[in-house]
Write a protein that holds these residues in place. Structure first.
Motif, PDB file in Angstrom:
ATOM      1  N   ASP A   1      53.838  14.369  37.790  1.00  0.00           N
ATOM      2  CA  ASP A   1      53.066  13.555  38.610  1.00  0.00           C
ATOM      3  C   ASP A   1      53.015  12.051  37.996  1.00  0.00           C
ATOM      4  OD1 ASP A   1      51.823  15.734  39.851  1.00  0.00           O
ATOM      5  OD2 ASP A   1      50.090  15.988  38.496  1.00  0.00           O
ATOM      6  N   GLN A   2      52.955  11.990  36.866  1.00  0.00           N
ATOM      7  CA  GLN A   2      53.435  10.792  36.336  1.00  0.00           C
ATOM      8  C   GLN A   2      54.548  10.118  36.704  1.00  0.00           C
ATOM      9  OE1 GLN A   2      52.886  11.847  31.990  1.00  0.00           O
ATOM     10  NE2 GLN A   2      50.913  11.694  31.959  1.00  0.00           N
TER      11      GLN A   2
ATOM     12  N   LEU B   1      54.545   8.952  40.390  1.00  0.00           N
ATOM     13  CA  LEU B   1      53.615   7.656  40.451  1.00  0.00           C
ATOM     14  C   LEU B   1      54.681   6.570  39.887  1.00  0.00           C
ATOM     15  CD1 LEU B   1      51.434   6.149  41.420  1.00  0.00           C
ATOM     16  CD2 LEU B   1      50.255   6.850  39.000  1.00  0.00           C
TER      17      LEU B   1
ATOM     18  N   ILE C   1      50.514   2.211  35.115  1.00  0.00           N
ATOM     19  CA  ILE C   1      50.409   3.579  35.331  1.00  0.00           C
ATOM     20  C   ILE C   1      49.717   4.434  34.120  1.00  0.00           C
ATOM     21  CG2 ILE C   1      52.090   3.982  37.170  1.00  0.00           C
ATOM     22  CD1 ILE C   1      53.464   5.814  35.123  1.00  0.00           C
ATOM     23  N   SER C   2      49.642   3.630  33.131  1.00  0.00           N
ATOM     24  CA  SER C   2      49.127   4.144  31.837  1.00  0.00           C
ATOM     25  C   SER C   2      47.606   4.187  31.856  1.00  0.00           C
ATOM     26  CB  SER C   2      49.637   3.346  30.650  1.00  0.00           C
ATOM     27  OG  SER C   2      50.908   3.558  30.108  1.00  0.00           O
ATOM     28  N   ASN C   3      47.053   3.125  32.751  1.00  0.00           N
ATOM     29  CA  ASN C   3      45.650   2.965  32.929  1.00  0.00           C
ATOM     30  C   ASN C   3      45.243   4.075  33.834  1.00  0.00           C
ATOM     31  OD1 ASN C   3      45.471   0.622  31.574  1.00  0.00           O
ATOM     32  ND2 ASN C   3      45.853  -0.590  33.385  1.00  0.00           N
ATOM     33  N   HIS C   4      46.136   4.758  34.662  1.00  0.00           N
ATOM     34  CA  HIS C   4      45.839   5.669  35.882  1.00  0.00           C
ATOM     35  C   HIS C   4      45.944   7.148  35.166  1.00  0.00           C
ATOM     36  CE1 HIS C   4      46.415   8.351  39.141  1.00  0.00           C
ATOM     37  NE2 HIS C   4      45.752   7.589  39.743  1.00  0.00           N
ATOM     38  N   PHE C   5      46.708   7.266  33.799  1.00  0.00           N
ATOM     39  CA  PHE C   5      46.676   8.294  33.175  1.00  0.00           C
ATOM     40  C   PHE C   5      46.957   8.056  31.639  1.00  0.00           C
ATOM     41  CE2 PHE C   5      49.731   9.306  36.688  1.00  0.00           C
ATOM     42  CZ  PHE C   5      49.321  10.657  37.121  1.00  0.00           C
TER      43      PHE C   5
END
Length: 127
Positions: free
Chosen positions: A29-30, A33, A113-117
């Motif tokens: 998933d990561q 994205l 994306i670190s903010n999302h995960f």
């Protein structure tokens, strides 16, 4: 561990190795994205080559604008690519110009994306 070539098959050379290092601790998933965002932001070295070649036909500096180097782009326009010398140097170094830009975009994408995960930053180190 995400398969880089499955997510970003267009990568090659140093960029492939670098992105593979960034994606080694990502799950699917990561990685998916990351690949979507990174693909939209990266610049292809062939596009940089074509824009650099346009510098010999009166459009010097377009590649610098695309790479986010607005000041150098303006300088190239006003000086005809620094009297074509800068354009010739950029023609030789077009792959490294694209690679440096793409590394910067990879880090910005990774931060985004670190903010999302949130758990991504705790278990892995990216540099």
């Amino acid at each position: 561990m995400a398969n880089v070539l499955r997510h970003l098959p267009e990568l090659e050379g140093m960029e492939l190795g670098y992105i593979q290092g960034l994606m080694k601790n990502m799950d699917d998933d990561q990685a998916s994205l990351f690949a979507q965002v990174y693909r939209a932001r990266r610049k292809d070295s062939q596009m940089i080559l074509i824009l650099t070649l346009l510098g010999f036909f009166g459009f010097a500096g377009l590649h610098r604008f695309i790479l986010g180097q607005i000041g150098l782009g303006i300088l190239y326009i006003l000086t005809l690519g620094l009297c074509f010398i800068g354009t010739i140097v950029d023609l030789v170094n077009y792959k490294s110009l694209a690679y440096e830009y793409n590394v910067k975009m990879a880090h910005e994408t990774l931060a985004m994306i670190s903010n999302h995960f949130p758990n991504m930053g705790s278990g892995s180190t990216f540099s």
